[in-house]
Design a protein around this motif. Sequence first.
Motif, PDB file in Angstrom:
ATOM      1  N   ARG A  37       0.636  -0.612  -0.309  1.00 23.22           N
ATOM      2  CA  ARG A  37       0.109  -0.031   0.195  1.00 23.22           C
ATOM      3  C   ARG A  37       0.737   1.494   0.127  1.00 23.22           C
ATOM      4  NH1 ARG A  37      -4.578  -0.495   4.365  1.00 23.22           N
ATOM      5  NH2 ARG A  37      -6.051  -3.295   3.481  1.00 23.22           N
ATOM      6  N   ILE A  38       2.732   1.630   0.957  1.00 27.70           N
ATOM      7  CA  ILE A  38       2.371   2.784   0.968  1.00 27.70           C
ATOM      8  C   ILE A  38       3.910   2.374  -0.618  1.00 27.70           C
ATOM      9  CG2 ILE A  38       4.744   3.812   2.053  1.00 27.70           C
ATOM     10  CD1 ILE A  38       4.281   2.047   4.836  1.00 27.70           C
ATOM     11  N   THR A  43       4.085   5.730  -5.112  1.00 27.75           N
ATOM     12  CA  THR A  43       3.979   5.812  -6.733  1.00 27.75           C
ATOM     13  C   THR A  43       3.267   6.506  -7.159  1.00 27.75           C
ATOM     14  OG1 THR A  43       5.161   3.896  -6.427  1.00 27.75           O
ATOM     15  CG2 THR A  43       4.509   4.013  -9.044  1.00 27.75           C
ATOM     16  N   VAL A  44       2.144   6.469  -6.831  1.00 26.16           N
ATOM     17  CA  VAL A  44       0.999   6.965  -7.486  1.00 26.16           C
ATOM     18  C   VAL A  44       0.963   8.704  -7.349  1.00 26.16           C
ATOM     19  CG1 VAL A  44      -1.828   7.818  -7.586  1.00 26.16           C
ATOM     20  CG2 VAL A  44      -0.696   5.465  -7.652  1.00 26.16           C
ATOM     21  N   ALA A  45       1.588   8.628  -5.816  1.00 25.68           N
ATOM     22  CA  ALA A  45       0.899  10.613  -5.297  1.00 25.68           C
ATOM     23  C   ALA A  45       2.494  10.876  -6.516  1.00 25.68           C
ATOM     24  CB  ALA A  45       2.183  10.160  -3.848  1.00 25.68           C
ATOM     25  N   LEU A  46       3.555  10.234  -6.710  1.00 22.72           N
ATOM     26  CA  LEU A  46       4.840  10.846  -7.012  1.00 22.72           C
ATOM     27  C   LEU A  46       4.315  10.794  -9.250  1.00 22.72           C
ATOM     28  CD1 LEU A  46       8.161  11.476  -6.718  1.00 22.72           C
ATOM     29  CD2 LEU A  46       8.697   9.202  -7.502  1.00 22.72           C
ATOM     30  N   LEU A  50       4.214  14.111 -10.551  1.00 23.79           N
ATOM     31  CA  LEU A  50       6.066  14.472 -11.803  1.00 23.79           C
ATOM     32  C   LEU A  50       5.107  14.974 -13.031  1.00 23.79           C
ATOM     33  CD1 LEU A  50       8.412  11.246 -11.250  1.00 23.79           C
ATOM     34  CD2 LEU A  50       8.579  13.938 -10.900  1.00 23.79           C
ATOM     35  N   THR A  51       3.990  14.669 -13.139  1.00 23.40           N
ATOM     36  CA  THR A  51       3.154  14.782 -14.270  1.00 23.40           C
ATOM     37  C   THR A  51       2.712  16.238 -14.126  1.00 23.40           C
ATOM     38  OG1 THR A  51       2.477  12.412 -14.335  1.00 23.40           O
ATOM     39  CG2 THR A  51       1.322  13.945 -15.240  1.00 23.40           C
TER      40      THR A  51
END
Length: 679
Positions: A37-38, A43-46, A50-51
């Motif tokens: 989960r972490i 990864t999603v937050a990054l 980044l996007t």
Amino acid sequence: MTRSADSAARFAPSSPAGTAALAAASAAPFRRRLSTRIVVLSTVALALVLTMIGGTLWLSWQLEGAGAAINDAGSLRMRANAVAIELWETRLGKPSRLDVQVGQLNETLRQLREGNAARPLFLPDDVKIRQQFDRVSAAWHERLEPAMQRDRASGVGEPSAYLALLPAFVDDANHLVVLIERENAHKTAWLRTSQIALAALSCVGTVAIVYLLYLWFVVPVQRLQDGLARIEAQEFDTRLPVDTRDEFGHLAQGFNQMVAELQALYQDLAARVDVKTAQLAAQNRELRILYEMAAFLNTPEPVEPLCHDFLVRLMREFEADGGTVRIASAEDDNLHLLVAEGLPEELVRAERCMPAQDCACGAASAEEPVIVVDLRDLVASMNARGGAGGAQALSDAERAHAQHCLRAGFASVAVFGIVSQSEPLGTFSLHFRRERNMPPSEVQLLQALGRHLGVALKNRRLAALARQLAVSEERNLVAQGLHDSIAQGLSFLKMQVHLLDGAAADGNLDEVREIVPLLAGGVEESYDDVRELLLNFRSKLGPGALRPAVDDTVARFRRQSDAELTLDYRDEGGPPLPADQQLQVLFVLQEALSNIRKHAEAQNVHVSVVNGRDFRLTIEDDGAGYDPAEIAARGEAHVGFHIMRERAKRLAGALTLDSAPGRGSRVELVLPAGSRKAA
């Protein structure tokens, strides 16, 4: 929702279904681990960050390239005008940089068309801008540049063809700049929007991450804390819900298993504690009963009140409806009913005296308890003794006694022996109107109480025998004292009376006158002897009363005798003698002084009493003395010496008699430290 309600909602009830669900959850593999989960969340937050950052960088890069395009597109007007000026100069025959200006304008158009990533420089990717740029480029290459070449070739005059086309080119260039600026403004708005969106996304993402971390970490930890708090409050039915399959779910499952085992252990421990508490309570009750009975049985009550109170206490402690105490007789081998409580008068009369082997009461006199659990079954069976009595057939007498108890309304009887050092003294029984089962602990307790009662009865018998023996010994001493003093005086008086009778018969008055004073003296002496004996045998001493009694005895001797007596009484730190030993010492002193007064004809007497580690009594005189061999040959005929030896023997002391004819006598009594009793 309050904290208590929220805490209650966090815990699942400990039911079989919940236990099965916990077991199924423990068997299934963990599908979503906290680490996964972490990693996914990070990864999603990054990726989002980044996007967004990439988009803003791209927009910034686009704006920078469009800005350079605006500059270069604006420079087309300047360079077109510069070409016109240089063309004019050329036609006037002046030095000109026309080719340079034309090359720069062509280079500008090329860079606008192809772009330059190093600057950066590129036109916005827009159809209208591309179409407008194509018109500007076509206007230059297809119209202005050929017109410029024609005007240059004509030589002189005004470059009319180029100048005629120049305003339209400048307008097209201006329109291109406007389109690029408009597109740039649109992208600038997008940049602002993306920045605002990035800020909003950062806030929302932070809140979402905090919320997810709260759900993933804080909530399970709070559940564990609340669970631990409830365990500390000994709520062992607490269970944590296993609603996730991550590490905290595994931890909650382990917590539930641990609490279940702890609950089982605690329940088992509580049961053991209850059992031990009950055992301790029973043992404390037994110890209390034993202590109270032992203290009670040591009281100096007569036998019958003692047995009655003993029976009443037992009936109260064991909730019995009746009871008896029977004493065995050594003369007729019968059991005699001493006391009865709670029994009908008819039953008491029927069983007041019975042979020792006629019923359970007699069988229990051998110290083995006989417990009749159900008298009805006992009578109905007619063949076997009920309860724990054995398997032998009942006799007619036993059946008769059992029927007596049954008719009196008793269903169960427990009988125990009264024993002292394996000697049966009797029995006591407890009668119950209901069926009564006795556990082994109560049986052992009642057996022990029977032994205590037996010891108490035996002690009273021994005390009675001791009193009889003491009375017998004291009577013997009294008889010896009478024989030594009064009997001899009476024998003398009898002889004088016989002489008086003969003189009176002969009419010899002179002899009568001689005999009468002798009779009067003999009577007076016998009277004094009687008074002295009564005084000696009535003497009683309390603790610390030896010195006054010695002083009284010495004073009486001084009144009755002309001899000079000196007393040396020394207390050298020895403990005081008890009253019975003091009395025996005083008797020895009185007997010795009586012998001196009657027989020694002494002038001086010395009495010494020394109370040190050993107790020592010494009586010395300077009288006529005696022959020890003669006294020894007479044995017990000399009652005074014999009495003193008897009293020294009672004291466990040493008596020394030392004398010689004409050299006085010495009596010494020594009581060693080992023979002294505590006062």
